[in-house]
Write a protein that holds these residues in place. Structure first.
Motif, PDB file in Angstrom:
ATOM      1  N   GLU A  67      37.243   1.204  34.265  1.00 43.54           N
ATOM      2  CA  GLU A  67      36.918  -0.145  34.738  1.00 43.54           C
ATOM      3  C   GLU A  67      38.104  -0.768  35.450  1.00 43.54           C
ATOM      4  O   GLU A  67      37.946  -1.434  36.486  1.00 43.54           O
ATOM      5  CB  GLU A  67      36.495  -1.029  33.556  1.00 43.54           C
ATOM      6  CG  GLU A  67      36.022  -2.408  33.962  1.00 43.54           C
ATOM      7  CD  GLU A  67      35.538  -3.241  32.791  1.00 43.54           C
ATOM      8  OE1 GLU A  67      35.200  -4.431  32.990  1.00 43.54           O
ATOM      9  OE2 GLU A  67      35.495  -2.708  31.655  1.00 43.54           O
ATOM     10  N   MET A  71      38.459  -2.043  39.423  1.00 43.68           N
ATOM     11  CA  MET A  71      38.806  -3.426  39.750  1.00 43.68           C
ATOM     12  C   MET A  71      39.914  -3.537  40.787  1.00 43.68           C
ATOM     13  O   MET A  71      40.165  -4.624  41.318  1.00 43.68           O
ATOM     14  CB  MET A  71      39.226  -4.180  38.477  1.00 43.68           C
ATOM     15  CG  MET A  71      38.061  -4.541  37.584  1.00 43.68           C
ATOM     16  SD  MET A  71      38.564  -5.428  36.088  1.00 43.68           S
ATOM     17  CE  MET A  71      36.989  -6.081  35.543  1.00 43.68           C
ATOM     18  N   LEU A  75      36.858  -6.315  46.929  1.00 50.99           N
ATOM     19  CA  LEU A  75      35.487  -6.777  46.736  1.00 50.99           C
ATOM     20  C   LEU A  75      35.071  -7.679  47.885  1.00 50.99           C
ATOM     21  O   LEU A  75      35.900  -8.268  48.585  1.00 50.99           O
ATOM     22  CB  LEU A  75      35.368  -7.554  45.417  1.00 50.99           C
ATOM     23  CG  LEU A  75      35.605  -6.766  44.115  1.00 50.99           C
ATOM     24  CD1 LEU A  75      35.540  -7.723  42.933  1.00 50.99           C
ATOM     25  CD2 LEU A  75      34.563  -5.674  43.949  1.00 50.99           C
ATOM     26  N   LEU A  78      33.317 -13.507  46.776  1.00 48.44           N
ATOM     27  CA  LEU A  78      32.567 -13.973  45.619  1.00 48.44           C
ATOM     28  C   LEU A  78      32.553 -15.490  45.574  1.00 48.44           C
ATOM     29  O   LEU A  78      33.433 -16.156  46.130  1.00 48.44           O
ATOM     30  CB  LEU A  78      33.207 -13.442  44.326  1.00 48.44           C
ATOM     31  CG  LEU A  78      33.205 -11.937  44.111  1.00 48.44           C
ATOM     32  CD1 LEU A  78      33.995 -11.605  42.841  1.00 48.44           C
ATOM     33  CD2 LEU A  78      31.788 -11.392  44.002  1.00 48.44           C
ATOM     34  N   ASP A  82      32.156 -16.968  40.145  1.00 49.79           N
ATOM     35  CA  ASP A  82      32.145 -15.521  39.895  1.00 49.79           C
ATOM     36  C   ASP A  82      33.558 -14.953  40.004  1.00 49.79           C
ATOM     37  O   ASP A  82      33.914 -14.021  39.266  1.00 49.79           O
ATOM     38  CB  ASP A  82      31.220 -14.821  40.892  1.00 49.79           C
ATOM     39  CG  ASP A  82      29.756 -15.171  40.669  1.00 49.79           C
ATOM     40  OD1 ASP A  82      29.416 -15.519  39.518  1.00 49.79           O
ATOM     41  OD2 ASP A  82      28.964 -15.085  41.634  1.00 49.79           O
ATOM     42  N   GLN A  83      34.351 -15.498  40.921  1.00 50.08           N
ATOM     43  CA  GLN A  83      35.719 -15.032  41.088  1.00 50.08           C
ATOM     44  C   GLN A  83      36.541 -15.319  39.832  1.00 50.08           C
ATOM     45  O   GLN A  83      37.350 -14.492  39.405  1.00 50.08           O
ATOM     46  CB  GLN A  83      36.361 -15.712  42.296  1.00 50.08           C
ATOM     47  CG  GLN A  83      37.759 -15.215  42.633  1.00 50.08           C
ATOM     48  CD  GLN A  83      37.759 -13.781  43.129  1.00 50.08           C
ATOM     49  OE1 GLN A  83      36.989 -13.429  44.018  1.00 50.08           O
ATOM     50  NE2 GLN A  83      38.605 -12.942  42.537  1.00 50.08           N
ATOM     51  N   LYS A  85      35.369 -15.609  36.748  1.00 53.78           N
ATOM     52  CA  LYS A  85      34.913 -14.682  35.715  1.00 53.78           C
ATOM     53  C   LYS A  85      35.505 -13.286  35.947  1.00 53.78           C
ATOM     54  O   LYS A  85      35.904 -12.599  34.997  1.00 53.78           O
ATOM     55  CB  LYS A  85      33.385 -14.591  35.716  1.00 53.78           C
ATOM     56  CG  LYS A  85      32.695 -15.855  35.241  1.00 53.78           C
ATOM     57  CD  LYS A  85      31.179 -15.696  35.313  1.00 53.78           C
ATOM     58  CE  LYS A  85      30.473 -16.979  34.877  1.00 53.78           C
ATOM     59  NZ  LYS A  85      28.988 -16.864  34.983  1.00 53.78           N
ATOM     60  N   TYR A  86      35.529 -12.894  37.204  1.00 56.26           N
ATOM     61  CA  TYR A  86      36.075 -11.577  37.547  1.00 56.26           C
ATOM     62  C   TYR A  86      37.558 -11.493  37.186  1.00 56.26           C
ATOM     63  O   TYR A  86      38.012 -10.501  36.598  1.00 56.26           O
ATOM     64  CB  TYR A  86      35.877 -11.331  39.040  1.00 56.26           C
ATOM     65  CG  TYR A  86      36.471 -10.034  39.542  1.00 56.26           C
ATOM     66  CD1 TYR A  86      35.808  -8.832  39.377  1.00 56.26           C
ATOM     67  CD2 TYR A  86      37.709 -10.036  40.196  1.00 56.26           C
ATOM     68  CE1 TYR A  86      36.354  -7.649  39.846  1.00 56.26           C
ATOM     69  CE2 TYR A  86      38.259  -8.867  40.660  1.00 56.26           C
ATOM     70  CZ  TYR A  86      37.573  -7.675  40.487  1.00 56.26           C
ATOM     71  OH  TYR A  86      38.131  -6.496  40.946  1.00 56.26           O
ATOM     72  N   ASN A  87      38.321 -12.539  37.507  1.00 59.34           N
ATOM     73  CA  ASN A  87      39.755 -12.533  37.220  1.00 59.34           C
ATOM     74  C   ASN A  87      40.026 -12.551  35.716  1.00 59.34           C
ATOM     75  O   ASN A  87      40.957 -11.892  35.236  1.00 59.34           O
ATOM     76  CB  ASN A  87      40.427 -13.745  37.882  1.00 59.34           C
ATOM     77  CG  ASN A  87      40.481 -13.610  39.390  1.00 59.34           C
ATOM     78  OD1 ASN A  87      40.454 -12.495  39.923  1.00 59.34           O
ATOM     79  ND2 ASN A  87      40.550 -14.730  40.088  1.00 59.34           N
ATOM     80  N   ARG A  89      38.039 -11.292  33.385  1.00 63.25           N
ATOM     81  CA  ARG A  89      37.715  -9.953  32.885  1.00 63.25           C
ATOM     82  C   ARG A  89      38.803  -8.945  33.274  1.00 63.25           C
ATOM     83  O   ARG A  89      39.176  -8.068  32.480  1.00 63.25           O
ATOM     84  CB  ARG A  89      36.369  -9.492  33.453  1.00 63.25           C
ATOM     85  CG  ARG A  89      35.955  -8.072  33.041  1.00 63.25           C
ATOM     86  CD  ARG A  89      35.872  -7.933  31.543  1.00 63.25           C
ATOM     87  NE  ARG A  89      35.553  -6.559  31.168  1.00 63.25           N
ATOM     88  CZ  ARG A  89      35.621  -6.097  29.918  1.00 63.25           C
ATOM     89  NH1 ARG A  89      35.970  -6.919  28.933  1.00 63.25           N
ATOM     90  NH2 ARG A  89      35.320  -4.849  29.649  1.00 63.25           N
ATOM     91  N   LYS A  90      39.331  -9.107  34.470  1.00 65.37           N
ATOM     92  CA  LYS A  90      40.378  -8.200  34.932  1.00 65.37           C
ATOM     93  C   LYS A  90      41.621  -8.314  34.051  1.00 65.37           C
ATOM     94  O   LYS A  90      42.226  -7.304  33.676  1.00 65.37           O
ATOM     95  CB  LYS A  90      40.726  -8.523  36.386  1.00 65.37           C
ATOM     96  CG  LYS A  90      41.663  -7.517  37.049  1.00 65.37           C
ATOM     97  CD  LYS A  90      41.822  -7.841  38.524  1.00 65.37           C
ATOM     98  CE  LYS A  90      42.720  -6.828  39.213  1.00 65.37           C
ATOM     99  NZ  LYS A  90      42.866  -7.131  40.655  1.00 65.37           N
TER     100      LYS A  90
END
Length: 243
Positions: A67, A71, A75, A78, A82-83, A85-87, A89-90
């Motif tokens: 994963e 990442m 991408l 976004l 969403d960006q 949330k992505y950061n 999670r990253k």
């Protein structure tokens, strides 16, 4: 286990001994490796050095690394929500990988060294897993404090017992004076194969058996312990206490 878990030969037997009979003349190298890996994972998990069983931990770590590599790819644009949330999670994935990486590398290094020992030595008479980086910690664990009372990270050592004339890989150093402390009651697993002798010249077979069921050209004084130079340090884990 001296604090340990030992597989095969040992100087004495106690109430903590478990004996397993196998029909084969000797265990194949792959079987020996699998048994030791399973025991190593069991010791780490039962003494709260890893958060889950070893197989699950390996699967989780491989998934996190995959994963994280995905990442790093660029991408498409976004939405701001969403960006974020992505950061988040990253960062979470990177943190979890960093936390587990040293542990998983330690496990892999120890197991690789043991595999090399199996490949090079035709006869291994015993394997010991020693948990605890100091005598005080080992004494606590051996008295039953390891599974619930003591939950801090500690070191796990691997030793193999074989004739001193054999040349083990450089990952192992001789420990001629290694003895269990009188205060320690080692838990033992003895695997008895259906044979009356060691197949010393068979390069595809490694014997881990109880010396009482076989004969050997080596006298007891010629058989010593070798300690792996690599260790595994556990992670801080919370003990689950049943109410």
């Amino acid at each position: 286990m001296e604090t340990t878990s030992s597989l095969g030969a040992d100087e004495r037997r106690g109430p903590g001994s478990v004996e397993v009979q196998v029909a084969a003349a000797a265990l194949q190298r792959s079987e020996v490796f699998h048994v030791v890996k399973e025991l190593l994972g069991f010791v780490l998990y039962m003494h709260h050095q890893i958060p889950s069983v070893l197989q699950s931990l390996e699967t989780e770590f491989a998934g996190l690394k995959e994963e994280m590599s995905e990442m790093t790819a660029p991408l498409a644009e976004l939405k701001p929500s969403d960006q974020r949330k992505y950061n988040i999670r990253k960062r979470e994935v990177r943190c979890r990988v960093k936390k587990q990486e040293k542990l998983m590398k330690g496990i892999s290094t120890v197991l690789s060294a043991f595999q090399q020992a199996l490949d090079k030595v035709s006869t291994i008479e015993g394997v010991a897993l020693i948990l605890g980086g100091s005598l005080a910690v080992r004494a606590l664990i051996s008295c039953g404090a390891g599974s619930l009372s003591y939950t801090g990270p500690t070191k796990l050592f691997l030793l193999v017992r074989c004739p001193c004339t054999l040349n083990l890989p450089l990952d192992f150093a001789p420990k001629r004076e290694f003895r269990y402390s009188k205060k320690v009651v080692p838990q033992q697993m003895s695997i008895k194969c259906n044979t009356a002798y060691y197949q010393k010249n068979n390069k595809h077979v490694a014997s881990i058996v109880d010396p009482s069921c076989c004969t050997s050209e080596s006298s007891p004084s010629d058989v010593i312990w070798f300690q792996c130079k690599h260790t595994i340090r556990g992670l801080p884990c919370k003990a689950s206490v049943e109410g």
